[in-house]
Scaffold this active site. Structure first.
Site, PDB file in Angstrom:
ATOM      1  N   MET A  37       5.455  -4.565  -3.704  1.00 56.72           N
ATOM      2  CA  MET A  37       5.587  -5.135  -4.902  1.00 56.72           C
ATOM      3  C   MET A  37       5.561  -4.010  -5.993  1.00 56.72           C
ATOM      4  SD  MET A  37       3.667  -8.666  -4.595  1.00 56.72           S
ATOM      5  CE  MET A  37       2.102  -8.142  -4.678  1.00 56.72           C
ATOM      6  N   HIS A  44       1.520   3.431  -0.598  1.00 54.66           N
ATOM      7  CA  HIS A  44       2.659   3.319  -0.584  1.00 54.66           C
ATOM      8  C   HIS A  44       3.608   4.588  -0.054  1.00 54.66           C
ATOM      9  CE1 HIS A  44       1.927   0.336  -3.885  1.00 54.66           C
ATOM     10  NE2 HIS A  44       2.434  -0.582  -2.727  1.00 54.66           N
ATOM     11  N   GLY A 156       0.443  -1.883   5.532  1.00 47.36           N
ATOM     12  CA  GLY A 156      -0.666  -1.236   5.414  1.00 47.36           C
ATOM     13  C   GLY A 156      -1.880  -1.891   5.805  1.00 47.36           C
ATOM     14  N   LYS A 158      -4.788  -1.914   4.628  1.00 45.10           N
ATOM     15  CA  LYS A 158      -5.472  -2.369   3.566  1.00 45.10           C
ATOM     16  C   LYS A 158      -5.468  -3.899   3.529  1.00 45.10           C
ATOM     17  CE  LYS A 158      -6.373  -2.340  -1.037  1.00 45.10           C
ATOM     18  NZ  LYS A 158      -5.390  -3.373  -1.645  1.00 45.10           N
ATOM     19  N   ASP A 159      -4.236  -4.653   3.834  1.00 45.46           N
ATOM     20  CA  ASP A 159      -3.859  -5.876   3.857  1.00 45.46           C
ATOM     21  C   ASP A 159      -4.056  -6.468   5.409  1.00 45.46           C
ATOM     22  OD1 ASP A 159      -3.204  -6.458   0.892  1.00 45.46           O
ATOM     23  OD2 ASP A 159      -2.365  -4.650   1.406  1.00 45.46           O
ATOM     24  N   GLN A 162      -2.917  -9.877   6.228  1.00 43.12           N
ATOM     25  CA  GLN A 162      -1.365  -9.880   6.148  1.00 43.12           C
ATOM     26  C   GLN A 162      -0.629  -9.232   7.143  1.00 43.12           C
ATOM     27  OE1 GLN A 162       0.671  -8.869   2.345  1.00 43.12           O
ATOM     28  NE2 GLN A 162       0.764  -7.061   3.139  1.00 43.12           N
ATOM     29  N   SER A 194      -4.690   0.947  -4.808  1.00 48.58           N
ATOM     30  CA  SER A 194      -4.157  -0.371  -5.069  1.00 48.58           C
ATOM     31  C   SER A 194      -3.558  -0.382  -6.371  1.00 48.58           C
ATOM     32  CB  SER A 194      -5.201  -1.449  -5.028  1.00 48.58           C
ATOM     33  OG  SER A 194      -4.690  -2.606  -5.665  1.00 48.58           O
TER      34      SER A 194
HETATM   35  P1  AMP Z   1       1.812  -4.011  -2.153  1.00 52.97           P
HETATM   36  O1  AMP Z   1       2.849  -3.408  -3.109  1.00 52.97           O
HETATM   37  O2  AMP Z   1       0.425  -4.040  -2.568  1.00 52.97           O
HETATM   38  O3  AMP Z   1       2.365  -5.451  -1.864  1.00 52.97           O
HETATM   39  O4  AMP Z   1       1.780  -3.241  -0.726  1.00 52.97           O
HETATM   40  C1  AMP Z   1       2.684  -2.795   0.049  1.00 52.97           C
HETATM   41  C2  AMP Z   1       2.382  -2.368   1.143  1.00 52.97           C
HETATM   42  O5  AMP Z   1       1.631  -1.159   1.163  1.00 52.97           O
HETATM   43  C3  AMP Z   1       1.484  -3.320   2.233  1.00 52.97           C
HETATM   44  O6  AMP Z   1       2.116  -3.113   3.498  1.00 52.97           O
HETATM   45  C4  AMP Z   1       0.128  -3.054   1.844  1.00 52.97           C
HETATM   46  O7  AMP Z   1      -0.756  -3.180   2.712  1.00 52.97           O
HETATM   47  C5  AMP Z   1       0.483  -1.306   1.712  1.00 52.97           C
HETATM   48  N1  AMP Z   1      -0.698  -0.626   1.073  1.00 52.97           N
HETATM   49  C6  AMP Z   1      -1.288  -1.035  -0.027  1.00 52.97           C
HETATM   50  N2  AMP Z   1      -2.085  -0.424  -0.671  1.00 52.97           N
HETATM   51  C7  AMP Z   1      -2.528   0.716   0.414  1.00 52.97           C
HETATM   52  C8  AMP Z   1      -3.288   1.661   0.551  1.00 52.97           C
HETATM   53  N3  AMP Z   1      -4.154   1.972  -0.148  1.00 52.97           N
HETATM   54  N4  AMP Z   1      -3.216   2.357   1.810  1.00 52.97           N
HETATM   55  C9  AMP Z   1      -2.098   2.012   2.716  1.00 52.97           C
HETATM   56  N5  AMP Z   1      -1.222   1.101   2.620  1.00 52.97           N
HETATM   57  C10 AMP Z   1      -1.260   0.364   1.454  1.00 52.97           C
END
Ligand code: AMP
Length: 288
Positions: A37, A44, A156, A158-159, A162, A194
């Site tokens: 996102m 990321h 990730g 982290k989620d 998900q 994050s």
């Molecule tokens: P998002 O932009 O928050 O939707 O995250 C996009 C992807 O990046 C998702 O698969 C998340 O799980 C992963 N992600 C977010 N934060 C982290 C982190 N600190 N370490 C590793 N992966 C992450």
């Protein structure tokens, strides 16, 4: 040696991705996909690097999916830093950025509603506090997978919930894609990176590492044989004392997400926390 650095393609429509897909297919190239996102950070970028290392073509998407925000205010305030994201992605050698408008992901004439529903996996943890979130998330990931048709999907740890739901959905549809989990990347303080961290006040930025500290101490106590409910209560107490509003701190099975009553040296477990740091909601977990 002359290094040939190809510029990153930025595409706005799924038809453009389809056209690229055809040429990749003809050349027998493997495709890795990293949906995001935006407001990209080292977490990321580490996933992008993993995809670059394991596949020929890395496609990243940046799409703030309105359907997975149960709180319209959160959607409005979600940080958007596209120009900076483009620089970071090109720096990592990402070959394609899919940067769609809402109508390209959800064309008005197309019914994107899923036959798949996440079921019990979506009823615990985040699902209890974010109604509709996982249905919206599954819908966008399915649509993005249909568009990009990657060989490998990188998400990730982290989620975690998900990840598990997407894995379940891939199995349900029998999609020909391998899902790969990337480890959580943290600040030096331990705070999980994050996109929402940019909205933390300096005080909360200072306090927020307490979440990871509580999780790691909790893990040690669990491994010493302390009952999961007791450890959960301690973590909730510690974080509440530090000023957080805790939504949950729960020890569950990493396969079923159901609460665990007993941890043994050989059992695996997932310890998850969601807590409000002022008006920013943070989640984190450790798994072993
Ligand atoms: P998002 O932009 O928050 O939707 O995250 C996009 C992807 O990046 C998702 O698969 C998340 O799980 C992963 N992600 C977010 N934060 C982290 C982190 N600190 N370490 C590793 N992966 C992450």
């Amino acid at each position: 040696m002359v290094l040939r650095i190809l510029p990153m393609l930025i595409v706005r429509t799924f038809l453009q991705i389809r056209a690229l897909q055809k040429t990749w297919q003809q050349k027998g190239l493997s495709v890795g996909f990293v949906p995001t996102m935006g407001c990209l950070h080292e977490g990321h970028l580490s996933i992008i690097r993993q995809s670059r290392a394991e596949t020929d073509i890395t496609v990243c998407s940046i799409f703030v999916n309105p359907k997975q925000f149960n709180d319209p205010e959160d959607f409005k305030k979600y940080p958007r830093t596209t120009s900076q994201d483009i620089v970071l992605l090109s720096g990592e050698g990402c070959q394609v950025l899919y940067l769609p408008e809402v109508d390209d992901v959800y064309p008005p004439h197309l019914n994107t509603t899923l036959a798949y529903t996440p079921g019990v996996l979506a009823e615990t943890l985040e699902g209890r506090f974010r109604p509709g979130h996982f249905q919206g998330m599954a819908e966008v990931v399915k649509r993005l997978l249909d568009i990009v048709q990657p060989h490998r999907l990188f998400m990730g740890q982290k989620d975690f919930q998900q990840f598990l739901i997407v894995k379940d959905m891939i199995a349900w549809y029998k999609l020909p894609v391998q899902i790969i989990q990337s480890p959580t990347v943290r600040e030096e303080s331990g705070l999980a990176m994050s996109s929402r961290n940019v909205r933390l006040t300096p005080e909360w930025k200072h306090n927020a590492p307490a979440i990871y500290a509580a999780l790691t101490q909790g893990k040690d106590r669990l491994l010493q044989g302390v009952h999961p409910r007791e450890v959960e209560e301690t973590v909730i107490g510690q974080l509440t004392d530090a000023g957080f509003r805790v939504e949950y701190a729960t020890v569950v099975s990493p396969d079923t997400l159901q609460p665990l009553d007993r941890i043994t040296a050989s059992s695996s477990a997932l310890f998850c926390v969601a807590a409000w740091a002022g008006n920013i909601r943070l989640i984190d977990n450790i798994v072993w």
